[in-house]
Structures are given as C-alpha cells and as structure tokens.
Design a protein around this motif. Structure first.
Motif, PDB file in Angstrom:
ATOM      1  N   MET A  97     -10.265   2.034 -17.163  1.00  0.00           N
ATOM      2  CA  MET A  97      -8.888   1.306 -16.216  1.00  0.00           C
ATOM      3  C   MET A  97      -8.351   1.410 -15.061  1.00  0.00           C
ATOM      4  SD  MET A  97      -9.020  -1.201 -17.498  1.00  0.00           S
ATOM      5  CE  MET A  97      -8.010  -2.412 -17.614  1.00  0.00           C
ATOM      6  N   GLN A  98      -8.257   2.987 -15.238  1.00  0.00           N
ATOM      7  CA  GLN A  98      -7.007   3.355 -14.087  1.00  0.00           C
ATOM      8  C   GLN A  98      -7.892   3.682 -13.034  1.00  0.00           C
ATOM      9  OE1 GLN A  98      -6.097   7.723 -14.792  1.00  0.00           O
ATOM     10  NE2 GLN A  98      -4.823   7.500 -12.366  1.00  0.00           N
ATOM     11  N   ARG A  99      -8.947   3.816 -12.525  1.00  0.00           N
ATOM     12  CA  ARG A  99     -10.154   4.075 -12.194  1.00  0.00           C
ATOM     13  C   ARG A  99     -10.824   2.576 -11.062  1.00  0.00           C
ATOM     14  NH1 ARG A  99     -14.590   8.319 -15.107  1.00  0.00           N
ATOM     15  NH2 ARG A  99     -13.298  10.654 -14.125  1.00  0.00           N
ATOM     16  N   LEU A 100     -10.808   1.066 -11.701  1.00  0.00           N
ATOM     17  CA  LEU A 100     -11.293   0.310 -11.684  1.00  0.00           C
ATOM     18  C   LEU A 100      -9.864  -0.157 -10.792  1.00  0.00           C
ATOM     19  CD1 LEU A 100     -12.956  -0.920 -14.847  1.00  0.00           C
ATOM     20  CD2 LEU A 100     -13.689  -0.840 -12.657  1.00  0.00           C
ATOM     21  N   LYS A 101      -8.868   0.165 -11.018  1.00  0.00           N
ATOM     22  CA  LYS A 101      -7.288  -0.429 -10.346  1.00  0.00           C
ATOM     23  C   LYS A 101      -7.355   0.105  -9.270  1.00  0.00           C
ATOM     24  CE  LYS A 101      -4.758  -2.129 -14.646  1.00  0.00           C
ATOM     25  NZ  LYS A 101      -3.417  -2.548 -15.311  1.00  0.00           N
ATOM     26  N   LYS A 102      -7.997   1.714  -9.082  1.00  0.00           N
ATOM     27  CA  LYS A 102      -7.666   1.972  -8.058  1.00  0.00           C
ATOM     28  C   LYS A 102      -8.390   2.145  -6.851  1.00  0.00           C
ATOM     29  CE  LYS A 102      -6.297   7.075  -7.078  1.00  0.00           C
ATOM     30  NZ  LYS A 102      -7.118   8.785  -7.130  1.00  0.00           N
ATOM     31  N   ARG A 103     -10.503   1.337  -7.302  1.00  0.00           N
ATOM     32  CA  ARG A 103     -10.660   0.852  -6.511  1.00  0.00           C
ATOM     33  C   ARG A 103     -10.472  -0.188  -5.789  1.00  0.00           C
ATOM     34  NH1 ARG A 103     -14.702   1.328  -2.550  1.00  0.00           N
ATOM     35  NH2 ARG A 103     -15.843  -0.447  -2.605  1.00  0.00           N
ATOM     36  N   LYS A 104      -9.963  -1.018  -6.641  1.00  0.00           N
ATOM     37  CA  LYS A 104      -9.359  -2.470  -6.352  1.00  0.00           C
ATOM     38  C   LYS A 104      -8.360  -2.125  -5.763  1.00  0.00           C
ATOM     39  CE  LYS A 104      -7.446  -7.014  -8.427  1.00  0.00           C
ATOM     40  NZ  LYS A 104      -6.892  -7.404  -9.487  1.00  0.00           N
ATOM     41  N   LEU A 105      -8.165  -1.152  -5.347  1.00  0.00           N
ATOM     42  CA  LEU A 105      -6.332  -1.388  -4.138  1.00  0.00           C
ATOM     43  C   LEU A 105      -6.708  -0.898  -2.794  1.00  0.00           C
ATOM     44  CD1 LEU A 105      -3.186   0.254  -6.750  1.00  0.00           C
ATOM     45  CD2 LEU A 105      -3.939  -1.802  -5.685  1.00  0.00           C
ATOM     46  N   ARG A 106      -8.025   0.657  -3.112  1.00  0.00           N
ATOM     47  CA  ARG A 106      -8.156   0.613  -1.797  1.00  0.00           C
ATOM     48  C   ARG A 106      -9.303  -0.493  -1.113  1.00  0.00           C
ATOM     49  NH1 ARG A 106     -11.953   4.506  -4.698  1.00  0.00           N
ATOM     50  NH2 ARG A 106     -11.069   5.646  -5.782  1.00  0.00           N
ATOM     51  N   LEU A 107     -10.162  -1.137  -1.965  1.00  0.00           N
ATOM     52  CA  LEU A 107     -10.544  -2.241  -1.038  1.00  0.00           C
ATOM     53  C   LEU A 107      -9.432  -3.423  -0.751  1.00  0.00           C
ATOM     54  CD1 LEU A 107     -13.118  -3.561  -3.809  1.00  0.00           C
ATOM     55  CD2 LEU A 107     -14.071  -2.610  -1.236  1.00  0.00           C
ATOM     56  N   LYS A 108      -8.689  -3.308  -1.345  1.00  0.00           N
ATOM     57  CA  LYS A 108      -7.485  -4.815  -0.825  1.00  0.00           C
ATOM     58  C   LYS A 108      -6.510  -4.009   0.542  1.00  0.00           C
ATOM     59  CE  LYS A 108      -2.312  -6.321  -2.255  1.00  0.00           C
ATOM     60  NZ  LYS A 108      -1.396  -6.014  -3.417  1.00  0.00           N
ATOM     61  N   ASP A 109      -6.634  -2.161   0.619  1.00  0.00           N
ATOM     62  CA  ASP A 109      -5.880  -1.617   1.807  1.00  0.00           C
ATOM     63  C   ASP A 109      -7.620  -2.114   2.332  1.00  0.00           C
ATOM     64  OD1 ASP A 109      -3.444  -1.154   0.888  1.00  0.00           O
ATOM     65  OD2 ASP A 109      -4.962   1.201  -0.012  1.00  0.00           O
ATOM     66  N   LEU A 110      -8.428  -1.348   2.120  1.00  0.00           N
ATOM     67  CA  LEU A 110      -9.221  -2.158   3.736  1.00  0.00           C
ATOM     68  C   LEU A 110      -9.453  -3.527   4.066  1.00  0.00           C
ATOM     69  CD1 LEU A 110     -11.966  -0.347   4.904  1.00  0.00           C
ATOM     70  CD2 LEU A 110     -13.192  -0.467   3.348  1.00  0.00           C
ATOM     71  N   ILE A 111      -9.526  -3.938   2.900  1.00  0.00           N
ATOM     72  CA  ILE A 111      -9.722  -5.640   3.384  1.00  0.00           C
ATOM     73  C   ILE A 111      -8.232  -6.062   4.354  1.00  0.00           C
ATOM     74  CG2 ILE A 111      -9.283  -8.029   2.719  1.00  0.00           C
ATOM     75  CD1 ILE A 111     -10.482  -7.162  -0.093  1.00  0.00           C
ATOM     76  N   ALA A 112      -7.537  -5.107   3.733  1.00  0.00           N
ATOM     77  CA  ALA A 112      -6.093  -5.572   4.584  1.00  0.00           C
ATOM     78  C   ALA A 112      -6.280  -5.047   6.536  1.00  0.00           C
ATOM     79  CB  ALA A 112      -4.778  -5.171   4.733  1.00  0.00           C
ATOM     80  N   GLN A 113      -6.944  -3.898   6.506  1.00  0.00           N
ATOM     81  CA  GLN A 113      -7.413  -2.814   8.142  1.00  0.00           C
ATOM     82  C   GLN A 113      -7.634  -3.868   8.046  1.00  0.00           C
ATOM     83  OE1 GLN A 113      -8.199   0.863   6.671  1.00  0.00           O
ATOM     84  NE2 GLN A 113      -6.120   1.110   6.476  1.00  0.00           N
TER      85      GLN A 113
END
Length: 74
Positions: A47-63
């Motif tokens: 769960m931690q890995r999935l959530k961390k990947r999701k947050l990285r994607l969110k940051d990349l999407i925002a950029q």
C-alpha cells in the motif's frame, strides 16, 4: 536528469500524450488502492509503495500541466 529538465526538453504534443498516460495510470492506482483496501488483501508495504507512486504521478502531472498552461497576466 531530473524530471523538470526532462519536461522542458519535450514538445507540447509529447507532453499532452504523456499527461494522458500519467492521468490514466494515476486513476488505475487509485482504483487498485481502493480495491485492495476494500478487500483487505494488501500488506502495508504494498500500500505504501502504491500510494508513493500515485503521489509521484500527481506531482509529475502538475508539472506537465503547469508547462502546458500559459501564464496569464491579470
């Protein structure tokens, strides 16, 4: 090479395609996290890995969205 310089070297068309791919992956991760939570079948590390990947994607999407959206001077 960091993500910001990588983004600055790509064309807007490439970024739009990547943006859609990243958004889809973000939605898929959200659905997977929700399903695993509902069933209670995932361990904490997964769960931690999935959530961390999701947050990285969110940051990349925002950029990428910031790069594609022109600055408007009010």
């Amino acid at each position: 090479m960091n993500a910001q310089s990588d983004i600055s070297m790509k064309t807007d068309e490439v970024l739009r395609v990547e943006l859609e791919v990243f958004k889809r992956e973000h939605r898929d991760l959200d659905e997977a996290i929700h399903a695993l939570t509902e069933r209670g079948t995932a361990d904490a590390l997964t769960m931690q890995r999935l959530k961390k990947r999701k947050l990285r994607l969110k940051d990349l999407i925002a950029q990428i969205e910031d790069r594609l959206t022109p600055d408007i001077i009010a």
